[in-house]
Design a protein around this motif. Structure first.
Motif, PDB file in Angstrom:
ATOM      1  N   ILE A 136      10.787 -43.395  31.813  1.00  0.00           N
ATOM      2  CA  ILE A 136      11.264 -44.227  30.713  1.00  0.00           C
ATOM      3  C   ILE A 136      11.744 -45.550  31.298  1.00  0.00           C
ATOM      4  CG2 ILE A 136      13.041 -44.497  28.942  1.00  0.00           C
ATOM      5  CD1 ILE A 136      12.932 -41.473  28.533  1.00  0.00           C
ATOM      6  N   LYS A 137      11.291 -46.627  30.697  1.00  0.00           N
ATOM      7  CA  LYS A 137      11.724 -47.961  31.104  1.00  0.00           C
ATOM      8  C   LYS A 137      12.353 -48.659  29.900  1.00  0.00           C
ATOM      9  CE  LYS A 137       8.364 -48.994  34.767  1.00  0.00           C
ATOM     10  NZ  LYS A 137       8.688 -47.861  35.486  1.00  0.00           N
ATOM     11  N   LYS A 138      13.503 -49.280  30.123  1.00  0.00           N
ATOM     12  CA  LYS A 138      14.155 -50.100  29.104  1.00  0.00           C
ATOM     13  C   LYS A 138      13.719 -51.537  29.342  1.00  0.00           C
ATOM     14  CE  LYS A 138      16.908 -46.784  27.558  1.00  0.00           C
ATOM     15  NZ  LYS A 138      16.910 -46.241  26.252  1.00  0.00           N
ATOM     16  N   VAL A 139      13.271 -52.204  28.283  1.00  0.00           N
ATOM     17  CA  VAL A 139      12.820 -53.587  28.390  1.00  0.00           C
ATOM     18  C   VAL A 139      13.519 -54.415  27.312  1.00  0.00           C
ATOM     19  CG1 VAL A 139      10.588 -53.016  29.417  1.00  0.00           C
ATOM     20  CG2 VAL A 139      10.793 -53.125  26.950  1.00  0.00           C
ATOM     21  N   PRO A 140      13.734 -55.710  27.586  1.00  0.00           N
ATOM     22  CA  PRO A 140      14.424 -56.563  26.607  1.00  0.00           C
ATOM     23  C   PRO A 140      13.666 -56.643  25.285  1.00  0.00           C
ATOM     24  CG  PRO A 140      14.171 -57.693  28.712  1.00  0.00           C
ATOM     25  CD  PRO A 140      13.367 -56.428  28.792  1.00  0.00           C
ATOM     26  N   SER A 141      14.441 -56.698  24.208  1.00  0.00           N
ATOM     27  CA  SER A 141      13.839 -56.814  22.872  1.00  0.00           C
ATOM     28  C   SER A 141      13.869 -58.240  22.365  1.00  0.00           C
ATOM     29  CB  SER A 141      14.591 -55.919  21.886  1.00  0.00           C
ATOM     30  OG  SER A 141      15.891 -56.450  21.658  1.00  0.00           O
ATOM     31  N   GLY A 142      14.588 -59.099  23.054  1.00  0.00           N
ATOM     32  CA  GLY A 142      14.781 -60.461  22.570  1.00  0.00           C
ATOM     33  C   GLY A 142      16.168 -60.650  21.990  1.00  0.00           C
TER      34      GLY A 142
END
Length: 183
Positions: free
Chosen positions: A47-53
């Motif tokens: 699982i990777k968390k990535v920016p949503s803006g």
């Protein structure tokens, strides 16, 4: 008296505010199968968390190892058993499901053709494999064969079983490269 008015006003205000949450029918397995583009058992490997803006919100990219496939409406060669796919989940989409790493799931989802991401929602019967019964699995097998039969009958796909074999006019079993349909 002022306290009572404040409490009453607060209660009215709280009940009049619209809550933005996931609103959908509670679908059973048969309905979930009907509306999903892909149905499979998969294990979440990473699982990777990535920016949503947005500063406080993050999207989640879940790498899933595809096990048994029960349904696949969209086929471009990417989604095969024993391959990996990515499930996209966003806090901005109130119905998106978030998965736990190293856990196996029965997943009902949509495929975004531009990115190849799979989306799964609370509305579907996606659930951990530990909550799936033998009766659920038997129903999925039946639905899988009903759909394959219907496609064979209406579209002439030529799929008779889940292994990609079909009986031709001479009665032999020929190996298919895989389903070649796309809705």
């Amino acid at each position: 008296m002022k306290t009572i008015i404040k409490i009453f006003s607060l209660c009215i205000l709280m009940t009049s505010i619209s809550v933005f949450g996931c609103k959908c029918e509670d679908l059973d397995i048969k309905q979930s199968f009907k509306y999903a583009e892909i149905v499979f058992i998969g294990n979440i490997n990473d699982i990777k968390k990535v920016p949503s803006g947005f500063k406080t919100l993050q999207n989640q990219l879940s790498n899933v190892r595809i096990g048994k496939i029960y349904k696949l409406d969209y086929y471009d060669g990417s989604y095969l058993e024993n391959t990996s796919a990515t499930i996209f989940s966003s806090q901005l989409r109130s119905c998106d499901l978030f998965f736990d790493q190293n856990k196996e799931y029965l997943i009902f989802g949509y495929i975004e053709p531009d990115t190849g991401f799979i989306y799964s929602e609370y509305c579907f019967k996606t659930k951990p494999i530990s909550e799936v019964t033998q009766k659920d699995l038997e129903l999925l097998e039946n639905l899988k064969f009903e759909e394959l039969y219907e496609r064979e009958r209406t579209e002439g796909i030529g799929l008779s079983d889940s292994e990609g074999y079909t009986e031709d006019s001479e009665g032999d079993n020929d190996v298919q490269e895989g389903p070649n349909w796309r809705n």
